[in-house]
Write an enzyme that holds these catalytic residues in place. Structure first.
Site, mmCIF file in Angstrom:
data_model
loop_
_atom_site.group_PDB
_atom_site.id
_atom_site.type_symbol
_atom_site.label_atom_id
_atom_site.label_comp_id
_atom_site.label_asym_id
_atom_site.label_seq_id
_atom_site.Cartn_x
_atom_site.Cartn_y
_atom_site.Cartn_z
ATOM 1 N N ARG A 1 -3.801 25.816 -23.502
ATOM 2 C CA ARG A 1 -2.539 25.652 -22.782
ATOM 3 C C ARG A 1 -2.287 26.748 -21.770
ATOM 4 N NH1 ARG A 1 -0.431 24.286 -27.742
ATOM 5 N NH2 ARG A 1 -2.550 24.812 -28.236
ATOM 6 N N THR A 2 -2.640 27.978 -22.089
ATOM 7 C CA THR A 2 -2.315 29.044 -21.148
ATOM 8 C C THR A 2 -3.126 28.905 -19.855
ATOM 9 O OG1 THR A 2 -1.789 30.478 -23.008
ATOM 10 C CG2 THR A 2 -2.091 31.538 -20.882
ATOM 11 N N LYS B 1 -25.015 38.234 -18.891
ATOM 12 C CA LYS B 1 -26.100 39.115 -18.435
ATOM 13 C C LYS B 1 -25.758 40.593 -18.650
ATOM 14 C CE LYS B 1 -27.444 36.063 -14.606
ATOM 15 N NZ LYS B 1 -27.331 35.963 -13.143
ATOM 16 N N ARG C 1 -7.165 37.002 -19.442
ATOM 17 C CA ARG C 1 -7.033 36.996 -20.903
ATOM 18 C C ARG C 1 -8.271 37.644 -21.503
ATOM 19 N NH1 ARG C 1 -5.280 32.357 -25.074
ATOM 20 N NH2 ARG C 1 -3.313 33.103 -24.224
ATOM 21 N N HIS D 1 1.620 39.244 -24.503
ATOM 22 C CA HIS D 1 1.361 37.944 -23.869
ATOM 23 C C HIS D 1 2.652 37.622 -23.108
ATOM 24 C CE1 HIS D 1 0.136 33.998 -22.986
ATOM 25 N NE2 HIS D 1 -0.118 33.517 -24.170
#
Lengths: 305, 305, 305
Positions: free
Chosen positions: B60-61, B88, B110, B138
């Site tokens: 959702r975010t 990598k 995030r 958040h």
């Protein structure tokens, strides 16, 4: 299992959709194809969002819906099971409800479980387009196959289409069976006995070897062999399968002069379809892909109208 | 750990942001919500790019920031740790600097590590929006929760909000604690002793059973139980947890008549929140999701202004 | 292996492209960079789609092509090997033909296998842009490196560029070698004997230690050490490699006063490039990233023209 063809403007399957409704949708697809060709596209879904929710891997279907949506002016949210909250244990319906609550105009849903699209459609107010649910239906594929044959033949009445392969596990076979028969074609299913759904011989003509029906066919639609089925003993080996059900060059040579060959992809070259046939003059494989765009434009337009 | 609420136009957390600043941002979100409703959106970020950099899974975010950015007219670069150069061995800051060097207008980041958003903000000239950093903050979730309650109540002064669950590991709890208290609410944290951060009882009211505070609450916000914590022995079993901290139907029936229920998602149905409560009349869960869009529009507008 | 530089408007490699053709492309990139700066971009690819087909992980190249395409007004289909029908066993060419049949204007292809871009270009009617094929070429990287040096120096004639590291496995080294030499620079390759392609000493100057050529260099371009090569015994350890081929702060101090440092990324900090040099005044690393956008705009414009 009771099958509901649509909840409101959702498209969950082709079973039970009337001939006029199918013809209307396909006529609209033809208009979109024309508009793509002459540069007269109109952004009828401008400012709206379509969510592509693929709980199962896909190349052509996801990209095809994405292009169709964007050609209609919509924005697309691509959502895949990988990298999402499904990895945190969220239920399918909570995920669907959440994406719906974002304010999207339609959900395009693919899932490994039969019936998932219908479950989703019952859980949200937003129209749901089934992009393939388990072994149940893949309606936009059935529509684009019908569209491709109509484009070739004008009408399907009196034509024989052979659908050959793992019918038992094929949502493509089911959607085509419904659409092509509704539009007037004779459909013959051809599969090993272990891969033919019980009871289908009461529903339509069935065969257990491609040679029994090859020379009757106006179109042969090969289904992808899921090689992992071999481990489950549905058939003994790829070679054995190819000998009875593969469309080899030799078999293709025995088809009617104008008969065509189709495959929903991805192809196992040399198993169900010989490379020289897949790439040869009978093959409509890439037309099928190209026609997916205007067909899905018609489907999304109907969903979001 | 010193916490910096913002570096320039970045939004790293809600701790330390003043009441007028929060109210200004939420008022702007309300204007965007109105504009979405009456079709008067303006592409204020037209021609600009927002990079969605998710080093941790999210449904959702990520989608919410993507829709918010596109509704403002921006283009979105979706970047996930899978399929990128992180595989990598590129460092976090090099990746952030590189995406920033592409010329994007803002980075939405995030990460599983607390403090990563601030690290990023110090490393680049581009504003950074914290979309969740480890167990720290958040902020857009805290804002959308405050927005949802303000929409319901008009003002938060005199209201009691209970935040219940794994407060120790919850960035959602921290951001809500700061935002809701700054806006005048009484916040009560409710968690098992093992999942309450040391020292928080000096900072605000704390409880160790939902029943102790249930009937006081104007809103109960459940936090997601991370079932993997059980293996770490923070709590003995999902059943035991649910008995003391789960919002069951019986408990919901004892809440004040108008009291509401919130959850940031994804929900563990039957653990922290009973299905009939999640889907019942007290639940604001889907409003929270819907409000995420205008709130994030306000956040991105502020970042890129 | 015969190398074809381009099939029609495809860009498969820089080997064999003439100096005027390179200069024309780079001049066009400079115009796009100017247009980005003064806000005079024109959506010359409006209504068209570019497919980003990455069969190998990437951050900067994929995002860079995506931004370039969108700044030209095109829509982008992002396709990755993960989450696609490649996981069902579809061949590379069938996947490429399918995406092409969707009606895209160009394919941007990255693959682990050398020669894949050329294979793709021979299989479809759509122009193909090589975004890196195995150890063969990475032409847009070679162009953006040349662009960055031209921006700095005006012309490359008389300049010495040292390309240092795992030349054997580096498509970046090959594309730069061709582009920079065609544009008049002296290129010196510097690698451990095990990582220098056989026969390259007949093709251009080669060295086996950075110190042998450091003070001659106007630019040193470090290649990423693929640490997994150690297991294959191409070099004994990261530390040993860094001692002979790493650009340390001490070595950087011995370079000409105006000499610059480049790296295609992602960087192994402390192996081929010291952190203080990567972030220091000689470093063009982030300019390289930024210049990738206008250079790829010129490449896509040429492909789709």
């Amino acid at each position: 299992m009771t099958v509901v063809a649509s909840v409101g403007r959702s498209l969950l399957g082709l079973e039970g959709i009337s001939r006029p409704a199918l013809e209307h949708l396909l006529a609209r697809a033809a208009e979109w194809k024309r508009a793509m060709g002459d540069g007269t596209l109109k952004p009828v879904l401008g400012g709206r969002f379509v969510a592509n929710m693929f709980f199962e891997d896909s190349t052509r279907t996801r990209s095809s819906f994405e292009m169709a949506a964007k050609l209609l002016g919509a924005e697309v949210l691509n959502w895949t099971a990988r990298g999402s909250s499904t990895s945190k244990g969220e239920t399918f319906l909570d995920t669907v409800r959440n994406v719906s609550a974002l304010g999207v105009a339609a959900l395009v849903v693919r899932h490994t479980a039969s019936g998932c699209a219908q479950l989703a459609a019952q859980a949200v107010d937003v129209p749901v387009v089934n992009a393939g649910d388990g072994t149940h239906e893949h309606p936009s594929q059935g529509l684009l196959d019908a569209f491709t044959l109509l484009e070739r033949w004008g009408r399907l009445d009196g034509r024989t289409v052979v659908i050959c392969g793992d019918v038992l596990h094929s949502r493509v076979a089911r959607s085509n069976l419904h659409a092509l028969r509704t539009l007037g074609a004779r459909v013959v299913l051809c599969a090993p006995p272990t891969l033919m759904p019980a009871g289908f011989d009461a529903l339509c003509e069935t065969r257990h070897a491609l040679d029994e029906v090859l020379e009757d066919a106006d179109a042969v639609m090969l289904l992808r062999v899921q090689l992992e089925r071999m481990a489950e003993a549905f058939f003994p080996s790829a070679g054995e399968y190819a000998r009875r059900f593969g469309l080899t060059a030799a078999r293709a040579a025995r088809m009617k002069p104008d008969a065509v060959v189709m495959h929903p992809g991805p192809i196992n070259r040399g198993v169900e379809l010989a490379p020289e046939v897949a790439d040869g003059p009978r093959s409509l494989v890439l037309q099928q892909v190209a026609n997916g765009i205007p067909v899905r434009m018609a489907v999304l337009e109907r969903a979001c109208a």
